[in-house]
Design a protein around this motif. Structure first.
Motif, mmCIF file in Angstrom:
data_model
loop_
_atom_site.group_PDB
_atom_site.id
_atom_site.type_symbol
_atom_site.label_atom_id
_atom_site.label_comp_id
_atom_site.label_asym_id
_atom_site.label_seq_id
_atom_site.Cartn_x
_atom_site.Cartn_y
_atom_site.Cartn_z
ATOM 1 N N ASN A 129 7.544 4.490 3.436
ATOM 2 C CA ASN A 129 7.591 3.253 2.649
ATOM 3 C C ASN A 129 6.171 2.974 2.148
ATOM 4 O OD1 ASN A 129 7.805 0.681 1.607
ATOM 5 N ND2 ASN A 129 8.789 -0.216 3.400
ATOM 6 N N TRP A 130 5.802 3.577 1.014
ATOM 7 C CA TRP A 130 4.415 3.480 0.574
ATOM 8 C C TRP A 130 4.036 2.069 0.156
ATOM 9 C CZ3 TRP A 130 3.616 1.643 -4.249
ATOM 10 C CH2 TRP A 130 4.540 1.909 -5.248
ATOM 11 N N GLY A 131 5.001 1.194 -0.050
ATOM 12 C CA GLY A 131 4.677 -0.196 -0.360
ATOM 13 C C GLY A 131 3.925 -0.868 0.786
ATOM 14 N N MET A 132 4.298 -0.529 2.039
ATOM 15 C CA MET A 132 3.608 -1.091 3.196
ATOM 16 C C MET A 132 2.175 -0.593 3.300
ATOM 17 S SD MET A 132 5.647 -3.197 4.595
ATOM 18 C CE MET A 132 4.780 -3.483 6.133
ATOM 19 N N SER A 133 1.882 0.533 2.676
ATOM 20 C CA SER A 133 0.510 1.052 2.662
ATOM 21 C C SER A 133 -0.434 0.108 1.926
ATOM 22 C CB SER A 133 0.474 2.437 2.004
ATOM 23 O OG SER A 133 1.248 3.362 2.732
ATOM 24 N N PHE A 134 0.109 -0.738 1.062
ATOM 25 C CA PHE A 134 -0.688 -1.750 0.353
ATOM 26 C C PHE A 134 -0.522 -3.140 0.967
ATOM 27 C CE2 PHE A 134 -0.229 1.606 -2.757
ATOM 28 C CZ PHE A 134 -1.473 1.653 -3.364
ATOM 29 N N ILE A 135 0.678 -3.458 1.400
ATOM 30 C CA ILE A 135 0.935 -4.815 1.889
ATOM 31 C C ILE A 135 0.139 -5.108 3.156
ATOM 32 C CG2 ILE A 135 2.716 -6.329 2.831
ATOM 33 C CD1 ILE A 135 4.706 -4.978 0.921
ATOM 34 N N VAL A 136 0.104 -4.165 4.080
ATOM 35 C CA VAL A 136 -0.622 -4.404 5.334
ATOM 36 C C VAL A 136 -2.120 -4.583 5.086
ATOM 37 C CG1 VAL A 136 -1.235 -3.417 7.571
ATOM 38 C CG2 VAL A 136 1.126 -3.276 6.751
ATOM 39 N N PRO A 137 -2.811 -3.700 4.329
ATOM 40 C CA PRO A 137 -4.226 -3.963 4.024
ATOM 41 C C PRO A 137 -4.437 -5.273 3.269
ATOM 42 C CG PRO A 137 -3.700 -1.673 3.575
ATOM 43 C CD PRO A 137 -2.400 -2.370 3.842
ATOM 44 N N GLY A 138 -3.492 -5.641 2.399
ATOM 45 C CA GLY A 138 -3.629 -6.909 1.679
ATOM 46 C C GLY A 138 -3.594 -8.102 2.615
#
Length: 540
Positions: A216-225
């Protein structure tokens, strides 16, 4: 009576200023770590946005062809459409991915010039907090593109541009803050240790993004955000911009509202009596000659005797603040132009690795996205060591430009060796990643920290510390132009083979070296006449 534990004795051995200095060091370190942590996911997710479709099983290809043949008499088999994320499923996917990098870095470069000037005129704590909260928002928005199945290239470019602009609030703010708390003594070592936040952020960003990239590559951005937004709240609560900010707090603490002051010797009134048109102060508590004082100037009070209640007065001396330096004034500081242009090429190399190294390892070493991301962190580990060594050596020699020049000279042949990574085994590849990271990031780290702080407090400024943010922004903003060009050129040149990318990186290193030659010559000439302890650049 039991002895005090050694740990407690160590804690109480530090005074209050040392504790606040340590707090500022750790806090600014963590704040900018979160900035780089939020930038790294795009380089990890690239290999997922466009997968290596040649690895798709033959059965899947045949099934796709059969399905297409039922709909059209002339089937057209696009194997890349079914295994990549639109719109990065085209044959020009490298150019599209490079355009995303370029949009972020170009906005970052343009915004950096303005950020330093704005930062000089606003409270750093609030300015940095707003920047981190909005950066967290835009980082999460990129990840939401996966959640809501968004395939518009314009959406992703808009998010990258907006994120690039708000992230410019970070660097001038934290460099100004850390420089306010630490003087020039051992600045190279302190800044070298502190600047490892860049590599630590890249490592953490790679590990976090790599954990979710395949599922789920979306979580690769959401968590750092979410992490950078949370650190923005921490910044608002705890960041102390300058040691002088504590003085007012302790002044108020030592002078509470309900004071026990009862006048002079417990008497709270001063009686004034006029005599022969002269105002004479008669204090009721003593009738001694030393407490009598005549004034030649009449007081604006009635002619009768009056008693005036005495109130305690706290006088705070306020120093006049110097005005912020202009953009052209900062450019006239000796050494700013040379180091800015040098950083342009040094940062071009560093950011090309930042954005393209995982994808290069995936293609050259034939590893999946997670393994390539994990392996790429070794480049940042080398960067930590290189930044610290550059700071220590430049402190010892007192020659910032010479230290950068030597590392740039060694970096070029190392990059050529790194280009042969596909021919190495795992062991030599790890070694090349560590050495290349140290030599590439060493000069970049030194220029953006110790050199910027030295030039921002140059003797020509006559103690005007408000130039630091502007000087830092000019140097890093010029470097960010190179950071924008590097990934863009890499995307264009990689279509003709990765060798062309490495030739471009080696050329950039040599150009950075050439731009420092005048300063290196000046440092060598200065060392023959007298030793220097820091970067000291004369007027030209």
């Amino acid at each position: 009576m039991a002895r005090v534990p050694p740990g407690i004795r160590l804690l109480v051995s530090f005074d209050r200023d040392q504790w606040y200095r340590a707090l500022t060091f750790i806090l600014t370190f963590l704040l900018y770590t979160s900035f780089h942590l939020s930038r790294k996911p795009i380089s990890i997710v690239k290999s997922e946005l466009h997968k290596n479709c040649s690895s798709v099983s033959e059965a899947a290809i045949i099934a796709a062809a059969a399905a297409a043949s039922q709909q059209s008499p002339l089937p057209s088999l696009h194997t890349d459409v079914d295994c990549s994320w639109k719109p990065f499923d085209k044959r020009n996917y490298k150019q599209l991915l490079g355009a995303m990098d370029y949009s972020f870095l170009c906005a970052y470069a343009v915004g950096m010039y303005l950020s330093g000037i704005i930062g000089e005129r606003l409270p750093i704590r609030l300015y940095l907090t707003v920047g981190m909260l909005t950066s967290g928002l835009f980082t999460c928005l990129f990840g939401l593109g996966y959640v809501y199945n968004i395939h518009s290239l314009g959406f992703y470019i808009f998010v990258q541009v907006a994120n690039g602009l708000v992230q410019t609030t970070g660097w001038p703010s934290v460099v100004t803050c850390i420089s306010n708390w630490f003087g020039k003594g051992r600045r190279g070592l302190i800044m070298g240790l502190w600047n490892s936040h860049t590599s630590v952020g890249n490592i953490l960003g790679s590990l976090i993004a790599g954990y979710w990239v395949s599922s789920n590559w979306g979580m690769s951005f959401i968590v750092p955000g979410l992490i950078i937004a949370a650190m923005g709240v921490v910044c608002f609560l705890f960041l102390i911009e300058h040691p002088n900010d504590l003085k007012s707090m302790y002044t108020q603490t030592s002078s509470p509202a309900k004071s026990s002051w009862n006048g002079v010797n417990e008497h709270t009134e001063v009686c004034l009596q006029y005599k022969d048109n002269k105002a004479q102060v008669l204090r009721s508590y003593r009738d001694s000659a030393q407490y009598r004082k005549s004034y030649d100037t009449e007081l604006l009070l009635p002619r009768d005797s009056v008693c005036v209640p005495v109130q305690p007065v706290v006088v705070v001396k306020r120093e006049s603040e110097p005005s912020p330096i202009s953009f052209m004034g900062a450019l006239r500081i000796p050494g700013v132009v040379e180091f800015s242009l040098c950083l342009l090429f040094a940062k071009l190399v560093s950011y090309t690795f930042l954005f393209w190294l995982p994808l290069y390892i995936t293609k050259a070493a034939h590893l999946d996205a997670k393994k390539a991301g994990d392996l790429s962190t070794l480049f940042d580990v080398g960067g930590i060591v290189g930044g610290i060594l550059a700071g220590v050596i430049s402190d010892k020699l007192g020659k910032r430009a010479t230290t950068c020049a030597v590392m740039l000279l060694l970096a070029a042949p190392t990059l050529y060796g790194f280009s042969m990574i596909s021919e190495f085994g795992l062991g030599p590849t790890i070694g090349m990643l560590l050495v290349s990271g140290g030599l590439v990031n060493g000069p970049y780290s030194l220029i953006t920290t110790a050199v910027s702080a030295d030039l921002g407090t140059h003797k020509s400024l006559k103690g005007n510390a408000r130039a630091l943010s502007t000087v830092t922004a000019i140097i890093d903003g010029t470097g960010s132009v190179g950071a924008a060009l590097g990934p863009l050129l890499a995307g264009l040149l990689s279509a003709g083979g990765w060798d062309q990318v490495f030739y471009m990186l080696m050329t950039a290193d040599f150009l950075a070296l050439l731009l420092l030659l005048r300063l290196v010559t000046k440092e060598q000439a200065s060392s023959k006449s007298r030793p220097i302890s820091a970067v000291e650049l004369k007027e030209h």
